[in-house]
Design a protein around this motif. Sequence first.
Motif, PDB file in Angstrom:
ATOM      1  N   TRP A   1      29.359  -5.158  34.326  1.00  0.00           N
ATOM      2  CA  TRP A   1      28.384  -5.658  33.853  1.00  0.00           C
ATOM      3  C   TRP A   1      28.911  -7.223  33.443  1.00  0.00           C
ATOM      4  CZ3 TRP A   1      23.705  -4.883  35.679  1.00  0.00           C
ATOM      5  CH2 TRP A   1      22.521  -5.760  35.516  1.00  0.00           C
ATOM      6  N   ASN A   2      28.670  -8.326  34.107  1.00  0.00           N
ATOM      7  CA  ASN A   2      29.204  -9.540  33.810  1.00  0.00           C
ATOM      8  C   ASN A   2      28.002 -10.556  33.604  1.00  0.00           C
ATOM      9  OD1 ASN A   2      28.676 -10.340  36.442  1.00  0.00           O
ATOM     10  ND2 ASN A   2      30.578  -9.738  37.357  1.00  0.00           N
ATOM     11  N   LYS A   3      28.385 -11.938  33.526  1.00  0.00           N
ATOM     12  CA  LYS A   3      27.150 -13.058  33.164  1.00  0.00           C
ATOM     13  C   LYS A   3      26.622 -13.258  34.728  1.00  0.00           C
ATOM     14  CE  LYS A   3      29.573 -15.186  29.435  1.00  0.00           C
ATOM     15  NZ  LYS A   3      29.858 -16.684  28.839  1.00  0.00           N
ATOM     16  N   GLY A   4      27.239 -13.075  35.706  1.00  0.00           N
ATOM     17  CA  GLY A   4      26.686 -13.414  37.053  1.00  0.00           C
ATOM     18  C   GLY A   4      25.528 -12.240  37.431  1.00  0.00           C
ATOM     19  N   LEU A   5      25.985 -10.990  37.160  1.00  0.00           N
ATOM     20  CA  LEU A   5      24.852 -10.005  37.214  1.00  0.00           C
ATOM     21  C   LEU A   5      23.744 -10.204  36.198  1.00  0.00           C
ATOM     22  CD1 LEU A   5      27.039  -6.830  37.887  1.00  0.00           C
ATOM     23  CD2 LEU A   5      25.727  -8.201  39.556  1.00  0.00           C
ATOM     24  N   GLU A   6      23.869 -10.529  35.122  1.00  0.00           N
ATOM     25  CA  GLU A   6      22.913 -11.004  34.065  1.00  0.00           C
ATOM     26  C   GLU A   6      21.929 -11.840  34.582  1.00  0.00           C
ATOM     27  OE1 GLU A   6      20.608 -10.022  30.906  1.00  0.00           O
ATOM     28  OE2 GLU A   6      22.476  -8.933  31.369  1.00  0.00           O
ATOM     29  N   GLU A   7      22.465 -12.994  35.106  1.00  0.00           N
ATOM     30  CA  GLU A   7      21.768 -14.214  35.474  1.00  0.00           C
ATOM     31  C   GLU A   7      20.866 -13.874  36.550  1.00  0.00           C
ATOM     32  OE1 GLU A   7      22.468 -18.616  37.478  1.00  0.00           O
ATOM     33  OE2 GLU A   7      24.003 -17.824  36.176  1.00  0.00           O
ATOM     34  N   MET A   8      21.677 -12.842  37.565  1.00  0.00           N
ATOM     35  CA  MET A   8      20.967 -12.267  38.929  1.00  0.00           C
ATOM     36  C   MET A   8      19.714 -11.536  38.316  1.00  0.00           C
ATOM     37  SD  MET A   8      24.039 -11.692  41.483  1.00  0.00           S
ATOM     38  CE  MET A   8      23.018 -10.286  42.291  1.00  0.00           C
ATOM     39  N   LYS A   9      20.032 -10.714  37.239  1.00  0.00           N
ATOM     40  CA  LYS A   9      18.846  -9.738  36.828  1.00  0.00           C
ATOM     41  C   LYS A   9      17.777 -10.710  36.269  1.00  0.00           C
ATOM     42  CE  LYS A   9      18.026  -5.988  33.642  1.00  0.00           C
ATOM     43  NZ  LYS A   9      16.455  -6.236  33.691  1.00  0.00           N
ATOM     44  N   ARG A  10      18.040 -11.706  35.366  1.00  0.00           N
ATOM     45  CA  ARG A  10      16.905 -12.712  34.985  1.00  0.00           C
ATOM     46  C   ARG A  10      16.143 -13.339  36.035  1.00  0.00           C
ATOM     47  NH1 ARG A  10      20.120 -16.070  32.110  1.00  0.00           N
ATOM     48  NH2 ARG A  10      21.600 -14.636  31.287  1.00  0.00           N
ATOM     49  N   GLU A  11      16.957 -13.727  36.936  1.00  0.00           N
ATOM     50  CA  GLU A  11      16.369 -14.371  38.135  1.00  0.00           C
ATOM     51  C   GLU A  11      15.267 -13.453  38.901  1.00  0.00           C
ATOM     52  OE1 GLU A  11      19.327 -16.201  40.306  1.00  0.00           O
ATOM     53  OE2 GLU A  11      19.894 -17.801  39.200  1.00  0.00           O
ATOM     54  N   LYS A  12      15.591 -12.280  38.921  1.00  0.00           N
ATOM     55  CA  LYS A  12      14.982 -11.142  39.737  1.00  0.00           C
ATOM     56  C   LYS A  12      13.809 -10.991  38.996  1.00  0.00           C
ATOM     57  CE  LYS A  12      15.036  -6.136  40.953  1.00  0.00           C
ATOM     58  NZ  LYS A  12      14.993  -5.406  39.971  1.00  0.00           N
ATOM     59  N   ASP A  13      13.784 -10.847  37.501  1.00  0.00           N
ATOM     60  CA  ASP A  13      12.701 -10.639  36.679  1.00  0.00           C
ATOM     61  C   ASP A  13      11.822 -11.488  36.877  1.00  0.00           C
ATOM     62  OD1 ASP A  13      13.821  -7.991  35.995  1.00  0.00           O
ATOM     63  OD2 ASP A  13      14.553  -8.795  34.186  1.00  0.00           O
ATOM     64  N   ALA A  14      12.349 -12.843  36.715  1.00  0.00           N
ATOM     65  CA  ALA A  14      11.301 -13.977  36.835  1.00  0.00           C
ATOM     66  C   ALA A  14      10.529 -14.054  38.261  1.00  0.00           C
ATOM     67  CB  ALA A  14      12.218 -15.272  36.554  1.00  0.00           C
TER      68      ALA A  14
END
Length: 148
Positions: A74-87
């Motif tokens: 898990w890295n920052k890129g995956l975390e950002e992608m998850k936030r974008e997906k949730d939004a």
Amino acid sequence: MAYARKQLGSNADRYVEPEPELGSDGSEEVKDSEVDLSAFLERQRISEPATFSTAPWQEDDGDIDHDLDQTIAWNKGLEEMKREKDAAEAARDLKKRFRAKADKLRGTPTMFKPRKQDNVIVALPLPGEQLQKTPKEEMQDSLDELQG
């Protein structure tokens, strides 16, 4: 290879199996050669280092191949992608709810309904005019006259 509809003469033709293709010497059936994926899998194993899980090895009945156990780093890129997906999912759900509400409102007729708190002022009749009575009031008056 072009595909065409199979021409059937009767229902029994559906169950006829074609004769196997024989080799050039007429002795063996020609089979498609199987693809060897071992070289491809080896290249994948070399080119992409896998992060293996730190779960302790558990002895089992041999049905599960634990060599393929991997965890996602898990890295920052995956975390950002998850936030974008949730939004994006939240926005889709909100739009879906608004569309459903709008469709429901479109289906119902709109009418003005006076609220109870609205004070309705009825003007008195002008001299020489009679105040028009509602049908209910007229019926009540006629019943009063009958009763005497």
